[in-house]
Design a protein around this motif. Structure first.
Motif, PDB file in Angstrom:
ATOM      1  N   GLU A 108       0.818  -1.205   0.000  1.00 16.93           N
ATOM      2  CA  GLU A 108       0.000   0.000   0.000  1.00 16.93           C
ATOM      3  C   GLU A 108       0.859   1.264   0.000  1.00 16.93           C
ATOM      4  OE1 GLU A 108      -3.176   0.294  -0.476  1.00 16.93           O
ATOM      5  OE2 GLU A 108      -3.395  -1.869  -0.626  1.00 16.93           O
ATOM      6  N   THR A 109       2.015   1.168   0.644  1.00 14.28           N
ATOM      7  CA  THR A 109       2.946   2.303   0.623  1.00 14.28           C
ATOM      8  C   THR A 109       3.395   2.588  -0.804  1.00 14.28           C
ATOM      9  OG1 THR A 109       3.762   1.742   2.827  1.00 14.28           O
ATOM     10  CG2 THR A 109       5.145   3.180   1.494  1.00 14.28           C
ATOM     11  N   ARG A 110       3.780   1.538  -1.526  1.00 13.40           N
ATOM     12  CA  ARG A 110       4.216   1.711  -2.909  1.00 13.40           C
ATOM     13  C   ARG A 110       3.066   2.224  -3.780  1.00 13.40           C
ATOM     14  NH1 ARG A 110       6.796  -3.245  -1.885  1.00 13.40           N
ATOM     15  NH2 ARG A 110       5.193  -4.350  -3.073  1.00 13.40           N
ATOM     16  N   ARG A 111       1.868   1.722  -3.523  1.00 13.38           N
ATOM     17  CA  ARG A 111       0.705   2.173  -4.296  1.00 13.38           C
ATOM     18  C   ARG A 111       0.490   3.671  -4.105  1.00 13.38           C
ATOM     19  NH1 ARG A 111      -4.505   2.569  -2.367  1.00 13.38           N
ATOM     20  NH2 ARG A 111      -6.139   2.781  -3.923  1.00 13.38           N
ATOM     21  N   PHE A 112       0.532   4.124  -2.860  1.00 13.24           N
ATOM     22  CA  PHE A 112       0.362   5.549  -2.604  1.00 13.24           C
ATOM     23  C   PHE A 112       1.462   6.362  -3.273  1.00 13.24           C
ATOM     24  CE2 PHE A 112       1.938   9.091  -0.030  1.00 13.24           C
ATOM     25  CZ  PHE A 112       0.912   9.996  -0.298  1.00 13.24           C
ATOM     26  N   LEU A 113       2.705   5.913  -3.136  1.00  6.71           N
ATOM     27  CA  LEU A 113       3.825   6.677  -3.677  1.00  6.71           C
ATOM     28  C   LEU A 113       3.828   6.687  -5.199  1.00  6.71           C
ATOM     29  CD1 LEU A 113       6.536   5.628  -1.081  1.00  6.71           C
ATOM     30  CD2 LEU A 113       5.574   7.919  -1.401  1.00  6.71           C
ATOM     31  N   GLN A 114       3.314   5.627  -5.829  1.00 10.30           N
ATOM     32  CA  GLN A 114       3.168   5.658  -7.286  1.00 10.30           C
ATOM     33  C   GLN A 114       2.221   6.777  -7.696  1.00 10.30           C
ATOM     34  OE1 GLN A 114       4.489   4.347  -9.887  1.00 10.30           O
ATOM     35  NE2 GLN A 114       5.561   2.500  -9.252  1.00 10.30           N
ATOM     36  N   HIS A 115       1.128   6.949  -6.944  1.00 11.49           N
ATOM     37  CA  HIS A 115       0.196   8.044  -7.225  1.00 11.49           C
ATOM     38  C   HIS A 115       0.876   9.396  -6.994  1.00 11.49           C
ATOM     39  CE1 HIS A 115      -3.470   5.949  -8.102  1.00 11.49           C
ATOM     40  NE2 HIS A 115      -3.448   5.266  -6.976  1.00 11.49           N
ATOM     41  N   HIS A 116       1.638   9.474  -5.915  1.00  9.19           N
ATOM     42  CA  HIS A 116       2.206  10.762  -5.518  1.00  9.19           C
ATOM     43  C   HIS A 116       3.374  11.201  -6.398  1.00  9.19           C
ATOM     44  CE1 HIS A 116       2.987  14.079  -2.792  1.00  9.19           C
ATOM     45  NE2 HIS A 116       4.265  13.751  -2.785  1.00  9.19           N
ATOM     46  N   LEU A 117       4.220  10.242  -6.791  1.00  5.31           N
ATOM     47  CA  LEU A 117       5.453  10.603  -7.483  1.00  5.31           C
ATOM     48  C   LEU A 117       5.535  10.133  -8.934  1.00  5.31           C
ATOM     49  CD1 LEU A 117       8.048   9.804  -4.644  1.00  5.31           C
ATOM     50  CD2 LEU A 117       7.407  12.069  -5.475  1.00  5.31           C
ATOM     51  N   GLY A 118       4.646   9.229  -9.310  1.00  9.10           N
ATOM     52  CA  GLY A 118       4.783   8.600 -10.616  1.00  9.10           C
ATOM     53  C   GLY A 118       4.718   9.546 -11.798  1.00  9.10           C
ATOM     54  N   ILE A 210      10.576   5.190  -6.854  1.00 13.60           N
ATOM     55  CA  ILE A 210       9.483   5.010  -7.808  1.00 13.60           C
ATOM     56  C   ILE A 210      10.005   5.216  -9.224  1.00 13.60           C
ATOM     57  CG2 ILE A 210       7.255   5.896  -8.593  1.00 13.60           C
ATOM     58  CD1 ILE A 210       7.146   4.437  -5.902  1.00 13.60           C
ATOM     59  N   GLY A 211       9.830   4.197 -10.040  1.00 13.54           N
ATOM     60  CA  GLY A 211      10.160   4.301 -11.461  1.00 13.54           C
ATOM     61  C   GLY A 211       8.882   4.332 -12.277  1.00 13.54           C
ATOM     62  N   ARG A 212       8.983   4.037 -13.530  1.00 11.30           N
ATOM     63  CA  ARG A 212       7.800   4.039 -14.395  1.00 11.30           C
ATOM     64  C   ARG A 212       7.142   2.666 -14.320  1.00 11.30           C
ATOM     65  NH1 ARG A 212       8.688   6.736 -20.016  1.00 11.30           N
ATOM     66  NH2 ARG A 212       8.834   8.482 -18.574  1.00 11.30           N
ATOM     67  N   GLY A 213       6.053   2.592 -13.536  1.00 20.98           N
ATOM     68  CA  GLY A 213       5.340   1.330 -13.386  1.00 20.98           C
ATOM     69  C   GLY A 213       6.056   0.320 -12.515  1.00 20.98           C
ATOM     70  N   GLN A 214       7.100   0.742 -11.810  1.00 14.85           N
ATOM     71  CA  GLN A 214       7.844  -0.173 -10.939  1.00 14.85           C
ATOM     72  C   GLN A 214       8.355   0.595  -9.734  1.00 14.85           C
ATOM     73  OE1 GLN A 214      11.877  -1.232 -12.473  1.00 14.85           O
ATOM     74  NE2 GLN A 214      11.255  -0.129 -14.318  1.00 14.85           N
ATOM     75  N   SER A 215       8.762  -0.134  -8.719  1.00 13.73           N
ATOM     76  CA  SER A 215       9.278   0.509  -7.511  1.00 13.73           C
ATOM     77  C   SER A 215      10.324  -0.381  -6.862  1.00 13.73           C
ATOM     78  CB  SER A 215       8.144   0.791  -6.521  1.00 13.73           C
ATOM     79  OG  SER A 215       7.505  -0.415  -6.143  1.00 13.73           O
ATOM     80  N   TYR A 216      11.110   0.222  -5.982  1.00 12.23           N
ATOM     81  CA  TYR A 216      12.160  -0.515  -5.253  1.00 12.23           C
ATOM     82  C   TYR A 216      12.075  -0.126  -3.782  1.00 12.23           C
ATOM     83  CZ  TYR A 216      16.794  -2.244  -3.941  1.00 12.23           C
ATOM     84  OH  TYR A 216      17.829  -2.916  -3.342  1.00 12.23           O
ATOM     85  N   SER A 217      12.053  -1.117  -2.909  1.00 10.21           N
ATOM     86  CA  SER A 217      11.968  -0.899  -1.472  1.00 10.21           C
ATOM     87  C   SER A 217      13.290  -1.304  -0.817  1.00 10.21           C
ATOM     88  CB  SER A 217      10.815  -1.703  -0.877  1.00 10.21           C
ATOM     89  OG  SER A 217      10.950  -1.824   0.523  1.00 10.21           O
ATOM     90  N   PHE A 218      13.934  -0.349  -0.130  1.00  9.09           N
ATOM     91  CA  PHE A 218      15.155  -0.681   0.599  1.00  9.09           C
ATOM     92  C   PHE A 218      14.859  -1.712   1.694  1.00  9.09           C
ATOM     93  CE2 PHE A 218      16.967   2.695  -1.676  1.00  9.09           C
ATOM     94  CZ  PHE A 218      18.304   2.862  -1.364  1.00  9.09           C
ATOM     95  N   ALA A 219      13.732  -1.559   2.374  1.00 13.20           N
ATOM     96  CA  ALA A 219      13.402  -2.472   3.475  1.00 13.20           C
ATOM     97  C   ALA A 219      13.190  -3.891   2.945  1.00 13.20           C
ATOM     98  CB  ALA A 219      12.147  -1.991   4.195  1.00 13.20           C
ATOM     99  N   GLU A 220      12.440  -4.041   1.876  1.00 16.55           N
ATOM    100  CA  GLU A 220      12.168  -5.382   1.333  1.00 16.55           C
ATOM    101  C   GLU A 220      13.422  -6.015   0.739  1.00 16.55           C
ATOM    102  OE1 GLU A 220       8.796  -4.970  -1.284  1.00 16.55           O
ATOM    103  OE2 GLU A 220       7.448  -5.532   0.358  1.00 16.55           O
ATOM    104  N   SER A 221      14.380  -5.184   0.351  1.00 15.28           N
ATOM    105  CA  SER A 221      15.630  -5.695  -0.215  1.00 15.28           C
ATOM    106  C   SER A 221      16.693  -5.938   0.856  1.00 15.28           C
ATOM    107  CB  SER A 221      16.163  -4.718  -1.271  1.00 15.28           C
ATOM    108  OG  SER A 221      15.221  -4.557  -2.321  1.00 15.28           O
ATOM    109  N   GLY A 222      16.315  -5.724   2.137  1.00 15.06           N
ATOM    110  CA  GLY A 222      17.244  -5.990   3.241  1.00 15.06           C
ATOM    111  C   GLY A 222      18.296  -4.936   3.436  1.00 15.06           C
ATOM    112  N   LEU A 223      18.071  -3.721   2.918  1.00 22.66           N
ATOM    113  CA  LEU A 223      19.061  -2.655   3.046  1.00 22.66           C
ATOM    114  C   LEU A 223      18.772  -1.724   4.206  1.00 22.66           C
ATOM    115  CD1 LEU A 223      19.576  -1.741  -0.726  1.00 22.66           C
ATOM    116  CD2 LEU A 223      20.950  -3.251   0.715  1.00 22.66           C
ATOM    117  N   LEU A 224      17.702  -1.985   4.961  1.00 19.01           N
ATOM    118  CA  LEU A 224      17.386  -1.193   6.164  1.00 19.01           C
ATOM    119  C   LEU A 224      17.139  -2.133   7.326  1.00 19.01           C
ATOM    120  CD1 LEU A 224      14.989   1.644   4.952  1.00 19.01           C
ATOM    121  CD2 LEU A 224      17.259   1.917   5.922  1.00 19.01           C
TER     122      LEU A 224
END
Length: 224
Positions: A108-118, A210-224
């Motif tokens: 849901e965080t990514r969904r919101f941020l896609q709307h906000h920044l996409g 946020i990229g075009r139709g895609q996103s990257y999460s530092f937390a999900e990638s184990g970087l936080l």
């Protein structure tokens, strides 16, 4: 041709009212927004042409105003309608997030941020300031430009976090290039912000790119 000239039950607007918006294709949804086409082309014809020209709905909505105005049949009124639709979606997503605990979910965080920044044409660095139950206190765009070209100041983020009595933050920015992979600068500023906010006992829950139709999460990638 205007959508109002379609026969009863034939056009995308009737389909939307009878079967729901989810039943429409991207071109049909866009045709409802455009309302009218141009000489010799219906609104649906024009919608299909625009999607072909820009490659996708995301490509179309992410295009700049001047680029859109250069497309056949796209006057200031139609460009304004698309911009308003995108802003409505962004505000709706923010209201939904503020109403509950939606941002406890990475999806849901990514969904919101896609709307906000996409749809942004330049790089924007955003902070979501959260309470101790991870509900949104404030969503604020703080810095503009590439992270290499425009400084991101940890002190400024810390001041805002204290001002809003935030217990946690989610960092986010967009890559107008469309590629959501983190750069070295992205990793470095994340570490700096995590360190600075940690001294104030404010957690950095994630940094989302946020990229075009895609996103990257530092937390999900184990970087936080």
């Amino acid at each position: 041709m205007s959508i109002s000239h379609w026969g009863a039950g034939e056009g995308p607007r009737d389909k939307l009212l009878q079967r729901g918006a989810a039943s429409l294709s991207d071109a049909e949804v866009l045709a409802v927004m455009l309302r009218t086409g141009r000489r010799g082309h219906s609104a649906l014809d024009m919608a299909r042409e625009l999607l072909l020209r820009f490659g996708s709905l995301s490509g179309l909505l992410g295009a700049g105003q001047e680029t859109l105005l250069g497309s056949p049949g796209m006057g200031a009124g139609k460009v304004a309608q698309l911009a308003a639709a995108l802003e409505l979606a962004r505000r709706h997503a923010l209201e939904e997030a503020r109403a509950g605990s939606a941002l406890c979910s990475p999806r849901e965080t990514r969904r919101f941020l896609q709307h906000h920044l996409g749809g942004q044409q330049r790089e924007v660095f955003t902070c979501l300031f959260l309470d101790n139950q991870h509900r949104i206190l404030r969503c604020e765009d703080l810095f503009y430009g590439t992270l290499d070209g425009a400084a991101v100041y940890p002190r400024e983020v810390a001041v805002r976090a204290l001002q809003y009595h935030a217990a946690a933050v989610i960092l986010a920015h967009n890559h107008p290039s469309g590629v959501a992979e983190p750069s070295h600068a992205d990793r470095r500023i994340t570490e700096r912000l995590q360190s600075a906010l940690g001294l104030l006992d404010i957690r950095v829950l994630d940094h989302v790119i946020i990229g075009r139709g895609q996103s990257y999460s530092f937390a999900e990638s184990g970087l936080l």
